[in-house]
Design an enzyme around this catalytic site. Sequence first.
Site, PDB file in Angstrom:
ATOM      1  N   TYR A 142      37.013  33.282  51.887  1.00 33.20           N
ATOM      2  CA  TYR A 142      36.069  32.537  51.039  1.00 33.20           C
ATOM      3  C   TYR A 142      35.656  31.216  51.687  1.00 33.20           C
ATOM      4  O   TYR A 142      34.666  30.614  51.293  1.00 33.20           O
ATOM      5  CB  TYR A 142      36.667  32.246  49.654  1.00 33.20           C
ATOM      6  CG  TYR A 142      36.881  33.481  48.794  1.00 33.20           C
ATOM      7  CD1 TYR A 142      36.410  34.731  49.197  1.00 33.20           C
ATOM      8  CD2 TYR A 142      37.537  33.403  47.586  1.00 33.20           C
ATOM      9  CE1 TYR A 142      36.612  35.857  48.429  1.00 33.20           C
ATOM     10  CE2 TYR A 142      37.733  34.530  46.804  1.00 33.20           C
ATOM     11  CZ  TYR A 142      37.280  35.753  47.231  1.00 33.20           C
ATOM     12  OH  TYR A 142      37.484  36.867  46.458  1.00 33.20           O
ATOM     13  N   LYS A 191      48.169  42.875  54.172  1.00 32.52           N
ATOM     14  CA  LYS A 191      47.631  44.114  54.740  1.00 32.52           C
ATOM     15  C   LYS A 191      48.007  44.097  56.219  1.00 32.52           C
ATOM     16  O   LYS A 191      47.152  44.149  57.121  1.00 32.52           O
ATOM     17  CB  LYS A 191      46.106  44.146  54.505  1.00 32.52           C
ATOM     18  CG  LYS A 191      45.421  45.456  54.838  1.00 32.52           C
ATOM     19  CD  LYS A 191      45.742  46.579  53.870  1.00 32.52           C
ATOM     20  CE  LYS A 191      45.127  47.886  54.355  1.00 32.52           C
ATOM     21  NZ  LYS A 191      45.637  49.058  53.638  1.00 32.52           N
ATOM     22  N   ASP A 223      47.193  47.426  48.856  1.00 26.56           N
ATOM     23  CA  ASP A 223      46.719  48.641  48.159  1.00 26.56           C
ATOM     24  C   ASP A 223      47.842  49.208  47.289  1.00 26.56           C
ATOM     25  O   ASP A 223      47.615  49.620  46.146  1.00 26.56           O
ATOM     26  CB  ASP A 223      46.159  49.692  49.136  1.00 26.56           C
ATOM     27  CG  ASP A 223      46.857  49.692  50.487  1.00 26.56           C
ATOM     28  OD1 ASP A 223      47.789  48.881  50.685  1.00 26.56           O
ATOM     29  OD2 ASP A 223      46.485  50.503  51.345  1.00 26.56           O
ATOM     30  N   ASP A 247      42.595  36.938  44.182  1.00 20.60           N
ATOM     31  CA  ASP A 247      41.472  36.928  43.248  1.00 20.60           C
ATOM     32  C   ASP A 247      41.407  38.278  42.530  1.00 20.60           C
ATOM     33  O   ASP A 247      41.338  38.358  41.295  1.00 20.60           O
ATOM     34  CB  ASP A 247      40.181  36.685  44.065  1.00 20.60           C
ATOM     35  CG  ASP A 247      38.987  36.373  43.192  1.00 20.60           C
ATOM     36  OD1 ASP A 247      39.147  36.257  41.962  1.00 20.60           O
ATOM     37  OD2 ASP A 247      37.871  36.241  43.742  1.00 20.60           O
ATOM     38  N   ASP A 251      43.063  39.318  38.479  1.00 20.45           N
ATOM     39  CA  ASP A 251      42.203  39.850  37.404  1.00 20.45           C
ATOM     40  C   ASP A 251      42.752  41.189  36.904  1.00 20.45           C
ATOM     41  O   ASP A 251      42.759  41.464  35.709  1.00 20.45           O
ATOM     42  CB  ASP A 251      40.758  40.028  37.882  1.00 20.45           C
ATOM     43  CG  ASP A 251      39.915  38.802  37.555  1.00 20.45           C
ATOM     44  OD1 ASP A 251      40.512  37.701  37.469  1.00 20.45           O
ATOM     45  OD2 ASP A 251      38.687  38.930  37.384  1.00 20.45           O
TER      46      ASP A 251
END
Length: 357
Positions: A142, A191, A223, A247, A251
């Site tokens: 980001y 990851k 994942d 992020d 959620d």
Amino acid sequence: MKKKIAVLPGDGIGPEIIAEAVKTLDKIARSYNHSFDYIYVDIGGCSIDKYGVPITDEGMNICKNSDSVLLGAVGGPKWDNVAPQIRPEKALLAVRKELSLFANLRPTKLFLQLADASPLKTEIVGNGIDLVIVRELTGGVYFGERRTEEINGELVATDIMPYSESEIERIGRVAFETAMKRGRKLASVDKANVLDTSRLWRKIMHRLSEEYPDVSYSDILVDNTAMQLIKNPTQFDVLVTENMFGDILSDEASMLTGSIGMMPSASLSSGTLGMYEPIHGSAPDIAGKNAANPIGTILSAAMMLRYSFDMPGEADAVEQAVNKALDDGYRTGDIMQEGKTLVSCTEMGDVIANNIL
Ligand code: NAD
């Protein structure tokens, strides 16, 4: 103790839910002999209307010079089409950046009284979900370099995901310290089978884990984490991860509790200054109706007491007051169940404040 709190109600239901959090803090101040000084600052759409910017320099300075910041929510349809550089949420990013709020803590707690509200079956939710996601907030993709360019006759877009050792180490420390104050179990999400940033992340987390032998540490791929949060969420205590993974996962986790109105968050710096806010938005559909659930904001104020003011007893008192309000059957519209007592935003705030002795 005397503390200066910058209060940023914002837009939509922001002023309604903030009023109830301040009511709770006032009761804590009276019961525990503290003095909280509130300095109100406009943020988001209301600031655009008054000053043409989503937060003024003066407002930002008040935040910087306070002991902590309490935020409602920003935005709404009225400001959906303003110029990108003055959009309401720009103010949130600016506060995070100016205050160096690099660690975002999102507790995900399913109150047993609301177990029916979870989309998961009761046998999976078990004895209630109680985990915290620690998300790195000021680094990664980001904030990395980005560009779109034409190569061989077609557009190619690139976003770079940089992470330095020091950025990883400081968020890692917050995560280990958080785990020490809870169930002493930490899973680091990455990851590492693909990304170099994740391999560096893992190396530094392993190094830190040697400093915290009391914390049971594990690595987990992002994942798999997405899957495990649905399959067996009660296995987790604290999860730490980089900005974009955090992020998305936070959620996903928030939905396990059924109502977005219940969820608090904290964004912390390396000092004691933090910004505390519910995870939901300004809910324009119910704004001005005295129908919002103030619990996410009240629990954010409890996090402020715990993390910025080092007042764990006072934070526990607020959390217990919320728990008692639910035990006694009080419900705002978003968490209403048959046979319970429907209350307004202000009534819920009154009940919770009265539960603090
Ligand atoms: P939202 O979170 O505001 O609302 C989603 C749904 O949840 C709505 O039906 C709303 O009524 C309900 N809801 C949210 N909070 C509630 C509460 N405390 N009690 C009861 N019900 C509640 O998300 P949205 O509708 O996508 O966004 C509305 C505005 O908020 C947009 O302008 C968006 O940009 C902004 N927003 C701001 C923040 C923030 O300030 N941190 C975060 C997300 C969205």
